[in-house]
Scaffold this motif. Structure first.
Motif, mmCIF file in Angstrom:
data_model
loop_
_atom_site.group_PDB
_atom_site.id
_atom_site.type_symbol
_atom_site.label_atom_id
_atom_site.label_comp_id
_atom_site.label_asym_id
_atom_site.label_seq_id
_atom_site.Cartn_x
_atom_site.Cartn_y
_atom_site.Cartn_z
ATOM 1 N N LYS A 31 62.457 35.163 44.850
ATOM 2 C CA LYS A 31 61.021 35.132 45.134
ATOM 3 C C LYS A 31 60.451 36.514 45.436
ATOM 4 O O LYS A 31 59.290 36.789 45.151
ATOM 5 N N SER A 32 61.274 37.388 46.011
ATOM 6 C CA SER A 32 60.792 38.714 46.408
ATOM 7 C C SER A 32 61.004 39.778 45.339
ATOM 8 O O SER A 32 60.429 40.857 45.417
ATOM 9 N N GLY A 33 61.858 39.472 44.365
ATOM 10 C CA GLY A 33 62.168 40.470 43.346
ATOM 11 C C GLY A 33 63.169 41.504 43.815
ATOM 12 O O GLY A 33 63.351 42.545 43.184
ATOM 13 N N LEU A 34 63.835 41.221 44.919
ATOM 14 C CA LEU A 34 64.875 42.102 45.452
ATOM 15 C C LEU A 34 66.237 41.486 45.157
ATOM 16 O O LEU A 34 66.324 40.305 44.862
ATOM 17 N N SER A 35 67.295 42.271 45.264
ATOM 18 C CA SER A 35 68.623 41.729 44.971
ATOM 19 C C SER A 35 69.160 40.924 46.154
ATOM 20 O O SER A 35 68.792 41.153 47.308
ATOM 21 N N ILE A 36 70.047 40.009 45.838
ATOM 22 C CA ILE A 36 70.704 39.206 46.886
ATOM 23 C C ILE A 36 71.461 40.130 47.827
ATOM 24 O O ILE A 36 71.424 39.958 49.047
ATOM 25 N N ASP A 37 72.145 41.105 47.253
ATOM 26 C CA ASP A 37 72.918 42.056 48.042
ATOM 27 C C ASP A 37 72.010 42.801 49.030
ATOM 28 O O ASP A 37 72.361 42.960 50.204
ATOM 29 N N TYR A 38 70.851 43.218 48.566
ATOM 30 C CA TYR A 38 69.917 43.954 49.416
ATOM 31 C C TYR A 38 69.418 43.074 50.561
ATOM 32 O O TYR A 38 69.384 43.506 51.716
ATOM 33 N N ILE A 39 69.053 41.838 50.262
ATOM 34 C CA ILE A 39 68.591 40.901 51.298
ATOM 35 C C ILE A 39 69.697 40.703 52.339
ATOM 36 O O ILE A 39 69.453 40.772 53.547
ATOM 37 N N GLY A 40 70.906 40.448 51.871
ATOM 38 C CA GLY A 40 72.027 40.241 52.788
ATOM 39 C C GLY A 40 72.274 41.442 53.682
ATOM 40 O O GLY A 40 72.530 41.295 54.887
ATOM 41 N N LYS A 41 72.170 42.628 53.110
ATOM 42 C CA LYS A 41 72.410 43.846 53.896
ATOM 43 C C LYS A 41 71.284 44.135 54.875
ATOM 44 O O LYS A 41 71.506 44.727 55.926
ATOM 45 N N ILE A 42 70.076 43.705 54.561
ATOM 46 C CA ILE A 42 68.981 43.820 55.534
ATOM 47 C C ILE A 42 69.271 42.915 56.725
ATOM 48 O O ILE A 42 69.120 43.315 57.883
ATOM 49 N N GLU A 43 69.708 41.703 56.438
ATOM 50 C CA GLU A 43 69.942 40.726 57.508
ATOM 51 C C GLU A 43 71.069 41.133 58.453
ATOM 52 O O GLU A 43 71.059 40.731 59.615
ATOM 53 N N VAL A 44 72.016 41.925 57.981
ATOM 54 C CA VAL A 44 73.123 42.353 58.847
ATOM 55 C C VAL A 44 73.014 43.830 59.232
ATOM 56 O O VAL A 44 73.971 44.425 59.707
ATOM 57 N N ASN A 45 71.813 44.395 59.046
ATOM 58 C CA ASN A 45 71.504 45.744 59.505
ATOM 59 C C ASN A 45 72.309 46.843 58.811
ATOM 60 O O ASN A 45 72.665 47.838 59.430
ATOM 61 N N ILE A 46 72.609 46.652 57.538
ATOM 62 C CA ILE A 46 73.242 47.728 56.764
ATOM 63 C C ILE A 46 72.156 48.506 56.025
ATOM 64 O O ILE A 46 72.166 49.729 56.021
ATOM 65 N N ASN A 47 71.222 47.794 55.409
ATOM 66 C CA ASN A 47 70.091 48.433 54.724
ATOM 67 C C ASN A 47 68.874 48.435 55.635
ATOM 68 O O ASN A 47 68.640 47.488 56.382
ATOM 69 N N LYS A 48 68.134 49.507 55.555
ATOM 70 C CA LYS A 48 66.901 49.652 56.326
ATOM 71 C C LYS A 48 65.732 49.603 55.345
ATOM 72 O O LYS A 48 65.454 50.585 54.672
ATOM 73 N N PRO A 49 65.053 48.461 55.267
ATOM 74 C CA PRO A 49 64.012 48.282 54.253
ATOM 75 C C PRO A 49 62.782 49.142 54.501
ATOM 76 O O PRO A 49 62.382 49.376 55.643
ATOM 77 N N GLY A 50 62.186 49.589 53.408
ATOM 78 C CA GLY A 50 60.931 50.319 53.472
ATOM 79 C C GLY A 50 59.753 49.366 53.427
ATOM 80 O O GLY A 50 59.916 48.139 53.324
ATOM 81 N N LEU A 51 58.574 49.928 53.472
ATOM 82 C CA LEU A 51 57.355 49.128 53.515
ATOM 83 C C LEU A 51 57.210 48.240 52.284
ATOM 84 O O LEU A 51 56.855 47.066 52.403
ATOM 85 N N ARG A 52 57.478 48.764 51.095
ATOM 86 C CA ARG A 52 57.334 47.956 49.874
ATOM 87 C C ARG A 52 58.248 46.734 49.906
ATOM 88 O O ARG A 52 57.831 45.635 49.542
ATOM 89 N N ALA A 53 59.488 46.931 50.343
ATOM 90 C CA ALA A 53 60.423 45.803 50.429
ATOM 91 C C ALA A 53 59.947 44.792 51.465
ATOM 92 O O ALA A 53 60.018 43.581 51.238
ATOM 93 N N LEU A 54 59.432 45.273 52.595
ATOM 94 C CA LEU A 54 58.951 44.357 53.634
ATOM 95 C C LEU A 54 57.743 43.560 53.162
ATOM 96 O O LEU A 54 57.617 42.373 53.478
ATOM 97 N N ILE A 55 56.888 44.190 52.392
ATOM 98 C CA ILE A 55 55.737 43.474 51.835
ATOM 99 C C ILE A 55 56.219 42.372 50.892
ATOM 100 O O ILE A 55 55.744 41.232 50.951
ATOM 101 N N LYS A 56 57.184 42.676 50.046
ATOM 102 C CA LYS A 56 57.725 41.683 49.118
ATOM 103 C C LYS A 56 58.389 40.530 49.869
ATOM 104 O O LYS A 56 58.227 39.360 49.505
ATOM 105 N N ILE A 57 59.122 40.850 50.917
ATOM 106 C CA ILE A 57 59.805 39.819 51.707
ATOM 107 C C ILE A 57 58.776 38.936 52.409
ATOM 108 O O ILE A 57 58.894 37.705 52.403
#
Length: 71
Positions: A31-57
C-alpha cells in the motif's frame, strides 16, 4: 528526546498502527510502495525513515502523519 529513542518509539508506533488496522508488513509495503524489508527494519529500529517514507506510511495506514508520533 534522544534520536535513537525517537526512532524506536516511531517504529513501535507504526507496528502498533499496522497491526491495529489488521495489516501485515507485506500489505503495508504494498500500500505504501515501500519494500517489506524496509517496513520491517523501521519497526525494529534498524532503518530511520525520512519524511517521504513517513508520508507514504501514514497514507497507507489512513492516518494523519502526526498520528505516527502519538506516543
Amino acid at each position: 528526546m534522544d534520536e535513537n529513542i525517537l526512532y524506536k518509539l516511531l517504529g513501535t508506533r507504526i507496528k502498533y498502527l499496522r497491526e491495529n488496522k489488521g495489516l501485515t508488513q507485506e500489505k503495508l509495503a504494498e500500500k505504501s510502495g515501500l519494500s517489506i524489508d524496509y517496513i520491517g527494519k523501521i519497526e525494529v529500529n534498524i532503518n530511520k525513515p525520512g519524511l517521504r517514507a513517513l508520508i507514504k506510511i501514514a497514507k497507507a495506514l489512513d492516518v494523519h502523519i502526526k498520528e505516527l508520533f502519538d506516543f
